[in-house]
Design a protein around this motif. Structure first.
Motif, PDB file in Angstrom:
ATOM      1  N   ALA A   9       2.735  41.817  22.295  1.00 56.91           N
ATOM      2  CA  ALA A   9       2.643  41.405  23.696  1.00 56.91           C
ATOM      3  C   ALA A   9       3.782  42.018  24.487  1.00 56.91           C
ATOM      4  O   ALA A   9       4.900  42.168  23.987  1.00 56.91           O
ATOM      5  CB  ALA A   9       2.691  39.883  23.802  1.00 56.91           C
ATOM      6  N   SER A  21       5.461  42.374  28.751  1.00 56.41           N
ATOM      7  CA  SER A  21       5.408  41.923  30.144  1.00 56.41           C
ATOM      8  C   SER A  21       6.634  42.438  30.882  1.00 56.41           C
ATOM      9  O   SER A  21       7.639  42.799  30.270  1.00 56.41           O
ATOM     10  CB  SER A  21       5.354  40.393  30.228  1.00 56.41           C
ATOM     11  OG  SER A  21       6.557  39.817  29.750  1.00 56.41           O
ATOM     12  N   SER A  35       1.327  41.752  32.483  1.00 52.34           N
ATOM     13  CA  SER A  35       1.278  41.531  31.037  1.00 52.34           C
ATOM     14  C   SER A  35       0.307  42.517  30.396  1.00 52.34           C
ATOM     15  O   SER A  35      -0.619  43.015  31.042  1.00 52.34           O
ATOM     16  CB  SER A  35       0.844  40.096  30.721  1.00 52.34           C
ATOM     17  OG  SER A  35      -0.464  39.847  31.210  1.00 52.34           O
TER      18      SER A  35
END
Length: 265
Positions: free
Chosen positions: A114, A116, A126
């Motif tokens: 992930a 962001s 994101s």
């Protein structure tokens, strides 16, 4: 595998200076934002089709060294050799399908990770990133894959002003890679992207002879190190060294932070 070219990663000690260099040429280059968990930040230049150049640098080198994100690990390793292009990314709207495709090719996916960052206007963007385990040191490195947190139609609408440049409507059209072993690099990319060898074309330019593959709506040019006719930094082996931008007012090649940008009409 449904993918399209997303962006080119250019490591530099000063993304701001790269941004300014492009602004002076007539591009609408902008500040990006910080990646707090990775110890990095970026500046950006967008083109039609949501393609862009990312100039990335460090805010906290120790934090970057400790990151488990493969891209950040590659940039840290590249930083010891100096500035220059590091990676290219392809966009997908179905990361699970990409994972299945990679596994079906007998390769090992790493991630997704992930990511962001907060823009200057406060909006948080994101995404997720996927990599491929690579045990071949003498071939061009695998690219990575990215899936954004917003639908492409919404991003395209929002990014329209960022794709408008005073010099016209330039397009990021091709990436040149300096490879130490052409045959094995071609095999590697053709295998991953299902490119038939008969679709690979050969040509020549001021840098030397290259083999060109159509991948994700962009041309990837592989130049074998020993056939290069222009002086290229020896540190940029098996990495991108050239970014082709078409739709420019004049034909010329400029060096920005040890990255070659080839402008053509």
């Amino acid at each position: 595998m449904n993918i399209t070219f997303d962006h080119l990663v250019h490591f530099t000690k000063s993304p701001e200076e790269a941004k300014t260099a492009f602004q002076l040429i007539g591009f609408h280059a902008i500040n990006g934002g910080k990646h707090p968990s990775w110890g990095t930040y970026n500046c950006l230049n967008y083109f039609t089709g949501l393609r862009y150049i990312e100039w990335i640098g460090f805010t906290d080198f120790d934090k970057a060294k400790a990151s488990d994100n493969v891209l950040i690990q590659q940039i840290v390793a590249d930083s010891h050799k100096g500035e220059g292009f590091s990676q290219l990314a392809f966009r997908t709207n179905d990361m699970d399908a990409v994972i299945d495709h990679i596994q079906a090719k007998g390769l090992k996916p790493i991630g997704p990770f992930a990511g962001s960052r907060k823009r200057e206007d406060g909006k948080v963007l994101s995404w997720s990133m996927l990599f491929i385990e690579d045990e071949q040191d003498d071939t061009c490195r695998y690219p990575f894959f990215i899936q954004w947190g917003e639908p492409e139609e919404a991003r395209a609408k929002e990014m329209v002003p960022l794709m408008q440049h005073s010099i016209g409507s330039p397009s990021l059209s091709y990436i040149g890679m300096n490879v130490s072993n052409l045959d094995e690099s071609l095999q590697k990319y053709c295998h991953l992207f299902d490119v038939p060898r008969q679709s690979v074309t050969q040509s020549k330019d001021e840098f030397g002879t290259y083999s060109e593959l159509p991948i994700g709506n962009i041309a990837v040019r592989l130049y074998e190190t020993k056939s290069l006719t222009a002086p290229i930094s020896h540190t940029l082996i098996n990495r991108p060294f050239l970014c082709g931008i078409t739709g420019m007012p004049e034909n010329k090649t400029v060096q920005v932070k040890n990255g070659g940008y080839q402008f053509t009409a």
